[in-house]
Design an enzyme around this catalytic site. Structure first.
Site, PDB file in Angstrom:
ATOM      1  N   HIS A  23       0.844  -1.183   0.000  1.00 37.00           N
ATOM      2  CA  HIS A  23       0.000   0.000   0.000  1.00 37.00           C
ATOM      3  C   HIS A  23       0.882   1.235   0.000  1.00 37.00           C
ATOM      4  CE1 HIS A  23      -3.164   2.822   1.056  1.00 37.00           C
ATOM      5  NE2 HIS A  23      -4.010   1.890   0.658  1.00 37.00           N
ATOM      6  N   ASP A  44      -7.894  -5.464  -0.046  1.00 32.45           N
ATOM      7  CA  ASP A  44      -8.379  -6.353  -1.107  1.00 32.45           C
ATOM      8  C   ASP A  44      -7.974  -7.816  -0.925  1.00 32.45           C
ATOM      9  OD1 ASP A  44      -9.661  -4.372  -2.697  1.00 32.45           O
ATOM     10  OD2 ASP A  44      -7.688  -3.641  -3.289  1.00 32.45           O
TER      11      ASP A  44
HETATM   12  N1  CMC Z   1       4.105  -7.578  -4.775  1.00 31.43           N
HETATM   13  C1  CMC Z   1       5.454  -7.581  -4.955  1.00 31.43           C
HETATM   14  N2  CMC Z   1       6.228  -6.495  -4.793  1.00 31.43           N
HETATM   15  C2  CMC Z   1       5.608  -5.363  -4.451  1.00 31.43           C
HETATM   16  C3  CMC Z   1       4.218  -5.288  -4.239  1.00 31.43           C
HETATM   17  C4  CMC Z   1       3.466  -6.461  -4.419  1.00 31.43           C
HETATM   18  N3  CMC Z   1       2.151  -6.460  -4.235  1.00 31.43           N
HETATM   19  N4  CMC Z   1       3.873  -4.029  -3.908  1.00 31.43           N
HETATM   20  C5  CMC Z   1       5.012  -3.320  -3.911  1.00 31.43           C
HETATM   21  N5  CMC Z   1       6.065  -4.132  -4.236  1.00 31.43           N
HETATM   22  C6  CMC Z   1       7.484  -3.764  -4.291  1.00 31.43           C
HETATM   23  C7  CMC Z   1       7.803  -3.000  -5.566  1.00 31.43           C
HETATM   24  O1  CMC Z   1       8.212  -3.884  -6.588  1.00 31.43           O
HETATM   25  C8  CMC Z   1       8.908  -2.099  -5.097  1.00 31.43           C
HETATM   26  O2  CMC Z   1      10.089  -2.853  -4.994  1.00 31.43           O
HETATM   27  P1  CMC Z   1      11.534  -2.185  -5.327  1.00 31.43           P
HETATM   28  O3  CMC Z   1      11.721  -1.153  -4.280  1.00 31.43           O
HETATM   29  O4  CMC Z   1      12.478  -3.337  -5.259  1.00 31.43           O
HETATM   30  O5  CMC Z   1      11.420  -1.627  -6.707  1.00 31.43           O
HETATM   31  C9  CMC Z   1       8.484  -1.709  -3.684  1.00 31.43           C
HETATM   32  O6  CMC Z   1       7.713  -2.837  -3.222  1.00 31.43           O
HETATM   33  C10 CMC Z   1       7.663  -0.451  -3.585  1.00 31.43           C
HETATM   34  O7  CMC Z   1       6.550  -0.585  -4.469  1.00 31.43           O
HETATM   35  P2  CMC Z   1       5.903   0.594  -5.279  1.00 31.43           P
HETATM   36  O8  CMC Z   1       5.242   0.046  -6.497  1.00 31.43           O
HETATM   37  O9  CMC Z   1       6.915   1.681  -5.482  1.00 31.43           O
HETATM   38  O10 CMC Z   1       4.835   1.096  -4.226  1.00 31.43           O
HETATM   39  P3  CMC Z   1       3.623   2.062  -4.547  1.00 31.43           P
HETATM   40  O11 CMC Z   1       3.330   2.763  -3.287  1.00 31.43           O
HETATM   41  O12 CMC Z   1       3.866   2.855  -5.766  1.00 31.43           O
HETATM   42  O13 CMC Z   1       2.413   1.039  -4.918  1.00 31.43           O
HETATM   43  C11 CMC Z   1       0.617  -0.454  -4.689  1.00 31.43           C
HETATM   44  C12 CMC Z   1       1.430   0.672  -4.039  1.00 31.43           C
HETATM   45  C13 CMC Z   1      -0.625  -0.731  -3.864  1.00 31.43           C
HETATM   46  C14 CMC Z   1       0.142  -0.007  -6.098  1.00 31.43           C
HETATM   47  C15 CMC Z   1       1.507  -1.724  -4.789  1.00 31.43           C
HETATM   48  O14 CMC Z   1       1.876  -2.148  -3.500  1.00 31.43           O
HETATM   49  C16 CMC Z   1       0.840  -2.839  -5.567  1.00 31.43           C
HETATM   50  O15 CMC Z   1       0.948  -2.878  -6.800  1.00 31.43           O
HETATM   51  N6  CMC Z   1       0.132  -3.792  -4.873  1.00 31.43           N
HETATM   52  C17 CMC Z   1      -0.592  -4.845  -5.533  1.00 31.43           C
HETATM   53  C18 CMC Z   1      -1.927  -4.317  -6.044  1.00 31.43           C
HETATM   54  C19 CMC Z   1      -2.903  -4.108  -4.905  1.00 31.43           C
HETATM   55  O16 CMC Z   1      -3.086  -4.950  -4.039  1.00 31.43           O
HETATM   56  N7  CMC Z   1      -3.589  -2.946  -4.955  1.00 31.43           N
HETATM   57  C20 CMC Z   1      -4.591  -2.594  -3.939  1.00 31.43           C
HETATM   58  C21 CMC Z   1      -4.136  -1.437  -3.082  1.00 31.43           C
HETATM   59  S1  CMC Z   1      -5.120  -1.180  -1.619  1.00 31.43           S
HETATM   60  C22 CMC Z   1      -6.676  -0.730  -2.131  1.00 31.43           C
HETATM   61  C23 CMC Z   1      -6.776   0.318  -3.167  1.00 31.43           C
HETATM   62  O17 CMC Z   1      -6.013   1.299  -3.189  1.00 31.43           O
HETATM   63  O18 CMC Z   1      -7.651   0.207  -3.972  1.00 31.43           O
END
Ligand code: CMC
Length: 427
Positions: free
Chosen positions: A305, A362
């Site tokens: 998140h 989720d």
């Molecule tokens: N699985 C594997 N690695 C992950 C995940 C994941 N679900 N989420 C983040 N990471 C890793 C990402 O690869 C990155 O690694 P590195 O630093 O080595 O490059 C690090 O963690 C930081 O991730 P980010 O993408 O920069 O984080 P963000 O804040 O931009 O993204 C997020 C947040 C929710 C989009 C992301 O965690 C994600 O894609 N999660 C899976 C999709 C999901 O469950 N979404 C629902 C979110 S909660 C409800 C809502 O908002 O609707």
């Protein structure tokens, strides 16, 4: 401290500090370009506050979520979705008579205009319900031109009630159209969640007796989704609303933003991921190894998140509701067991620990929806019904505070000025 100083070469620029009611601070950079010619750059708004808001407080480091000061745990246990909707929109919990009045007026608007049903016939049966819901929510403005004046509080209030009342009907019709069953009119004797379940599952030949325990579980899920401050879809609603677009149009844009798999679409993606793992016969550990291999491009859906760097408090509550619902329905717990196994391994795995990745809202919700019989493609629609009061509250807060059109700037990285080469000489 009431000012921050930015040092630019030998010049000191003083910038005001803003402090919120929970003590968080921000540097106000609104005058920065005027003073220095510089803008700030923050792709994805990771470190950018877009507004001051009194609706929802999140402390992502400590896993705290409060609506208007009330902890999410207390609201889930002691409140109802419509009471929470009132709280978000009006700022205070209602008295009994205010709640009765609110419920009554929403109940009176649940039906859709008969001609509205014709829209559904134009959509292919295979259409994703989020596309149908986004389109038909925007289409509400074609039926109700009498409530589109964004400056008239009475029109805004009527529009708000129409949205809250009609979205479950719109959503259930999208499902009925996709399976070729007749639409079921709302039954105003039922509560909000129970009415939705009946419109989804009853047919003219066979009534659907709503299980109050299941209706209550759905009501709790809606409460847990009701607001989450400046998330992608809420920010979308604010941005669209800042052009003075009407509430129906702004909410339709929010539905579209929510659809994406990185946002509300993750609940559908989680169940598809769990089913895939089960079908392939691989273990949770093997799947996590794939996730950790960056070349795979696979993310563990329902994990991570932008704000929570600790347990998402909603995920904890949903996990508990999930066990209760499965027990009530005597449903198999295979997918829940698999999800718990994955959570357990991930929370002890260095990759997830280092990046502070925890289950989010989720991760478990789809297992509940599936057990209730809600088709996978409708999961994100449920999220939209839950998030609606939050979208409305933010749109209204923005209008009450006064606003400027949302219009970020950019750093241009394209070609510098050049002459047009005659077409015959290009290549
Ligand atoms: N699985 C594997 N690695 C992950 C995940 C994941 N679900 N989420 C983040 N990471 C890793 C990402 O690869 C990155 O690694 P590195 O630093 O080595 O490059 C690090 O963690 C930081 O991730 P980010 O993408 O920069 O984080 P963000 O804040 O931009 O993204 C997020 C947040 C929710 C989009 C992301 O965690 C994600 O894609 N999660 C899976 C999709 C999901 O469950 N979404 C629902 C979110 S909660 C409800 C809502 O908002 O609707």
């Amino acid at each position: 401290m009431s000012k921050a100083t930015l040092k630019l070469d030998d010049k000191d620029i003083e910038l005001p500090l803003i402090t919120g009611s929970e003590g968080e601070q921000a540097i106000d950079i609104a005058q920065l370009r005027g003073q220095t010619g510089l803008i700030t750059l923050d792709q994805g708004f990771v470190n950018t506050g877009s507004c001051q808001s009194a609706i929802t407080f999140i402390d992502g480091e400590n896993g705290i979520l409060r609506y208007r000061g009330y902890p999410i745990e207390a609201l889930a246990e002691r409140s109802s979705f419509l009471e929470v909707a009132y709280l978000l929109i009006h700022g205070e919990l209602p008295t009994q008579s205010q709640l009765d009045e609110f419920k009554h007026s929403i109940t009176r608007h649940t039906m859709l205009h008969e001609d509205f049903r014709k829209f559904y016939g134009g959509f292919p049966k295979s259409a994703h319900p989020m596309a149908v819901v986004a389109a038909t929510t925007a289409a509400l403005s074609t039926f109700y031109p009498d409530s589109l004046d964004t400056d008239d509080p009475l029109e805004v209030e009527i529009c708000t009630k129409r949205l809250l009342a009609k979205l479950p009907t719109i959503a259930a019709y999208a499902h009925k159209h996709s399976i070729g069953q007749p639409f079921m009119y709302p039954d105003n004797r039922l509560g909000y969640a129970a009415n939705f379940l009946r419109m989804m599952f009853a047919t003219p030949c066979e009534d659907y007796v709503v299980d109050e325990v299941i209706a209550k579980a759905l009501d709790v899920l809606l409460i847990l989704h009701a607001d989450h401050e400046q998330n992608c879809s809420t920010s979308t609603v604010r941005v669209v609303g800042s052009s003075q677009a009407n509430l129906f149009a702004s909410i339709s844009a929010g539905v579209s933003a929510l659809w994406g798999p990185l946002h509300g679409g993750a609940n559908q993606a989680v169940i598809e991921m769990l089913q895939h793992i089960e079908k392939e016969g691989i273990s949770g550990r093997e799947y996590l190894d794939k996730v950790k291999d960056k070349k795979s491009g696979i993310r563990l859906m329902g994990f991570g998140h932008r704000v929570y760097k600790n347990f998402d408090p909603r995920a904890k509550l949903i996990k508990k509701t999930c066990s209760d619902v499965l027990a009530r329905l005597h449903e198999q717990t295979r997918l829940l067991d698999l999800a718990m196994e994955i959570e357990d391994i991930a929370l002890r795995d260095e990759y997830f620990v280092e990046r502070k990745l925890y289950p989010n809202v989720d991760f478990y919700s789809g297992i509940i929806y599936r057990a209730i019989g809600i088709p996978t493609e409708m999961f994100t629609v449920l999220f939209a019904i839950g998030r609606l009061p939050g979208w409305i509250a933010h749109w209204m807060e923005m209008h009450q505070q006064g606003f400027r059109i949302s219009r970020p700037r950019q750093i241009y990285t394209g070609a510098t000025e050049r002459d047009i080469t005659p077409i015959g000489q290009r290549g």
